[in-house]
Write an enzyme that holds these catalytic residues in place. Structure first.
Site, PDB file in Angstrom:
ATOM      1  N   GLY A   1      -8.092  15.870 -49.985  1.00 32.29           N
ATOM      2  CA  GLY A   1      -7.964  14.489 -50.476  1.00 32.29           C
ATOM      3  C   GLY A   1      -8.067  13.459 -49.359  1.00 32.29           C
TER       4      GLY A   1
ATOM      5  N   ASP B   1      26.261 -30.122 -49.862  1.00 29.68           N
ATOM      6  CA  ASP B   1      25.450 -30.347 -51.053  1.00 29.68           C
ATOM      7  C   ASP B   1      26.187 -29.654 -52.205  1.00 29.68           C
ATOM      8  OD1 ASP B   1      23.137 -30.687 -52.793  1.00 29.68           O
ATOM      9  OD2 ASP B   1      22.795 -28.555 -52.451  1.00 29.68           O
TER      10      ASP B   1
ATOM     11  N   ASP C   1      20.864 -26.391 -49.964  1.00 27.99           N
ATOM     12  CA  ASP C   1      19.944 -25.326 -50.378  1.00 27.99           C
ATOM     13  C   ASP C   1      18.530 -25.801 -50.656  1.00 27.99           C
ATOM     14  OD1 ASP C   1      20.731 -26.701 -52.806  1.00 27.99           O
ATOM     15  OD2 ASP C   1      19.673 -25.103 -53.853  1.00 27.99           O
TER      16      ASP C   1
END
Ligand code: GDG
Length: 725
Positions: free
Chosen positions: A29, A497, A678
């Site tokens: 193979g 935040d 973020d």
């Protein structure tokens, strides 16, 4: 010395018993040849099933010892495991589903259980020898769960995965009851390679729809690391096929075969017995070709090799019977005493015989209904030393993306197949050589060694990316260090935040109100008289008023439009104008009309279009349309269009969190400054902070922040750590 471990269902070797002794023969193979340069080196090793059921312990030991000398380690499977994991889930569930033959797919819980069990067995075999620092390369659809199983034990290991068959569109993949587990399994890898761009984009689409994870240039950000997905078409060992085609034994065979069949033209097809290969459709096309082209009767034959496979499975048995019938019918109808239309072989041949067939064939007819890549067509091209011959190739084979100089056909279009055979047989030699030359050049360059090197290069690339991010991730040492700086300070200012930083996201933005832990955390932070805590958010002032104004902190709302000091009064620093809102609202209303699940959020000086609940994909398309629409309209209005997490926000452009943060930074003479956020509106805050500040990006995308944490949960952990005594 770190080693490389290759893992595949089958080992690259054929084991048999001859006269009571075990004989191992290397497999021919392409994968075995390509990876030979890797697994045979030093301590490297290939793990896999040796391909036969072994029950006695002494035989297992014998095989294990024999294979160890050749850098291989066997995973033994019981007959039941072979039946349920290999023949069952791999070949009767995944194979048909991934090749779009869902009518043949079997959904059987026992098969799935066995698949999980055997994947765990492979994983255990890896665990026995793997060490951190090693590289693992896992192959194909039988082992989709292994990447994740290993990742759970070895977090930092370098893991690559390659899928040799197509990855289906989400519409097919979603039918599998175990689709999520399968994706999670695959995402344990660092790098996932597919043959074509289509396979890659189908995989990314399923990841997006089922795991909610997008990608940027094929990179998926998981909480703990980035995963890279790429298209990497597998090549052949070009020189090997070219050399075999020139070998004396091959030439001898060609002479012998030619003597027995005469000088008629030959069309060649070689496949494993499988419904995905389009064998009956090809036979019908050849029959129609003969019916329409009497001149070719007696002058052209189809040499068809079908390699036996899975013929105990009912579906394959039926297919074999159908092929036998068709061949019998065509040969019976058109055959003559001195000419057979189809030379049909249901067996395999040695490589020299195959190579002689490739040399002799005027046309190769490769017409799968679906094929991950298909190596036969590439081997045919490499064997054409005189460049004469024509390839007819199905556009459903991965190889068709590289071999556009072949005659490409849709295997369902029998008329097109017939036309293709006719034009291939009459193609002028110059044209044959021209097309063959282009394809040979490409296959020489993108050969199997190139593929192996590129795979390793991409795997190392994403590993390096992960490492550069890791140095920024706040681990135990770094958080100790931050805590030390925090303790030494006399006056601190911390900008937080809100959404995505202190809490997770919800379908309804109003569901994000502070939970109990967050309330305790804010109380704890505020209790220390040296702390000035600032919530800096894009939210409107009335929501923040409700949620956090009872705490002794400062609030910046609407990205910096509004400030609330400890005196609990809102003020604004800017002279703002909200006259534009009516016009923009009308546009947004149109998008809400056209996009079920979306809605508009009104703020004093901004408008937000939310699409978190919109069908995956549609929201993104509408966003692109909306932003280009708005950019044109807002260009002379001093407005800014911001794309956030499932939102598009339109606001006055002179307002941003950075400017607002600077106002507060000036008011206080802090010797410890910190900001956490973020999304990309927080980048303005990070940039506004003094040089020595601690800036922390939540998530692992690129940022101006010094450090990263994976999610809001780690933000909370870090903040708790700062205030603990
Ligand atoms: C998967 C994907 C993808 C065939 N008959 C004989 C023989 N062969 C050799 C051919 C070729 C190989 O078998 C078959 O090639 P495929 O491309 O079909 O590969 P598979 O391993 O079956 O399948 C496929 C491939 O993986 C690689 O990623 O291309 O799409 O399904 O090399 O020459 N070899 C010998 N005698 C035969 O009679 N010696």
């Amino acid at each position: 010395m770190p080693k490389t471990i290759i893992v595949s269902n089958r080992l690259p070797v054929k084991i048999s018993k001859e006269d009571g002794t075990l004989v191992t023969k290397p497999s021919e193979g392409g994968l075995a040849t390509g990876l030979g340069s890797i697994y045979k080196e030093g301590d490297n090793v290939w793990i896999g099933w040796p391909g036969l059921a072994v029950s006695s312990e002494s035989e297992k030991t014998e095989i294990t010892e024999q294979l160890a000398d050749e850098n291989m380690r066997p995973v033994f499977l019981t007959p039941k495991e072979i039946e349920e994991y290999y023949e069952g889930f791999s070949n009767e569930t995944l194979w048909p589903n991934f090749h779009y033959f869902n009518q043949y797919a079997v959904y059987n819980q026992n098969f799935w259980d066995a698949y999980c069990k055997v994947n765990a067995k492979f994983s255990k075999a890896i665990e026995e020898i793997v060490e951190e620092g090693d590289t693992l390369w896992i192959h194909d659809y039988q082992l989709l769960l292994v990447p994740q199983l290993i990742r759970k034990v070895f977090h930092k290991l370098t893991i690559g995965f390659f899928l040799h068959i197509p990855f289906p569109s989400y519409e097919s993949f979603r039918l599998l009851p175990w689709r999520r587990e399968i994706l999670q399994g695959m995402l344990g890898a660092d790098f996932l390679g597919f043959h074509t761009y289509d396979d890659m984009r189908h995989f990314l689409s399923s990841v997006n729809r089922l795991a909610g994870l997008g990608n940027s240039n094929g990179q998926i950000s998981l909480p703990d690391r980035k995963v890279l997905v790429d298209a990497l078409p597998m090549g052949i060992d070009y020189d090997k096929y070219a050399n075999v085609a020139a070998a004396p034994e091959t030439l001898d065979r060609e002479v012998r075969y030619r003597t027995s069949i005469g000088d008629q033209k030959l069309i060649l097809s070689i496949d494993r017995l499988d419904y995905s290969k389009g064998i009956p459709q090809r036979l019908r096309a050849f029959e129609l070709f003969l019916e329409r082209n009497e001149d070719y009767i007696g002058n052209v034959s189809l040499l068809m090799v079908v390699v036996p496979s899975r013929d105990q499975v009912p579906m394959y048995k039926q297919l074999k019977e159908e092929i036998d019938l068709l061949v019998g019918r065509i040969n019976g109808k058109y055959g003559r005493l001195n000419w057979t239309p189809i030379h049909y072989f249901y067996r395999s041949f040695p490589l020299n015989a195959l190579s002689a067939f490739y040399r002799m064939a005027h046309v190769a007819l490769v017409t799968p209904m679906r094929d991950g890549m298909n190596l036969v067509c590439k081997e045919f091209i490499a064997s054409k030393l005189d460049k004469k011959g024509v390839l007819i190739l199905s556009e459903m084979a991965g190889a068709s993306k590289e071999l556009s100089d072949a005659i490409l056909i849709n295997p369902n279009d029998i008329e097109q197949q017939v036309d293709a055979i006719t034009s291939a047989l009459s193609m002028p030699l110059d044209d044959q050589v021209k097309h063959m030359d282009v394809m040979q050049k490409s296959l020489k360059r993108y050969n199997i060694h190139h593929w192996v090197n590129l795979f390793m290069e991409r795997l190392n690339f994403i590993k390096d990316e992960q490492r550069s991010l890791e140095t920024k991730i706040i681990d135990k040492d770094l958080s100790e260090n931050i805590k030390k700086q925090y303790n030494l300070a006399n006056e601190r200012i911390i900008f937080l935040d809100y959404d995505g930083t202190l809490t997770g996201f919800h379908g309804n933005p109003l569901d994000s109100k502070p939970d109990e832990e967050l309330m305790d955390l804010l109380t704890g932070l505020i209790k220390d008289g040296k702390n000035k805590i600032v919530i800096i958010s894009g939210r409107d002032k009335s929501t923040l008023n409700k949620w956090v104004s009872s705490y002794d902190l400062e609030i910046i709302a609407e990205h910096g439009v509004w400030f609330m000091s400890k005196k609990k009064e809102w003020s604004t620093a800017a002279e703002l104008n909200g006259d534009w809102k009516d016009d923009i609202q009308k546009i947004l209303d149109r998008y809400v009309d056209r996009t079920p699940g979306s809605f508009i959020e009104q703020k004093d000086y901004s408008l937000v279009w939310h699409y978190r609940k919109v069908e995956t994909g549609l929201g993104e398309i509408r966003t692109r349309e909306l932003t280009s629409h708005l950019k044109y309209i807002t260009s002379n209005k001093n407005l800014q269009v911001l794309e956030g997490d499932k939102v598009v926000e339109i606001k006055n452009s002179e307002i941003n969190k950075g400017k607002a943060a600077k106002v507060l930074l000036k008011q206080y003479n802090a010797d410890f400054t910190m900001a956490l956020g973020d999304d990309w509106t927080d980048e303005d805050t990070f940039l506004a902070m003094p040089e020595e500040s601690i800036t922390v990006k939540v998530g692992n995308s690129a940022s101006a922040a010094k450090y990263n944490v994976p999610s809001y949960l780690e933000v909370r952990k870090l903040l708790w750590k700062l205030i603990e005594q």
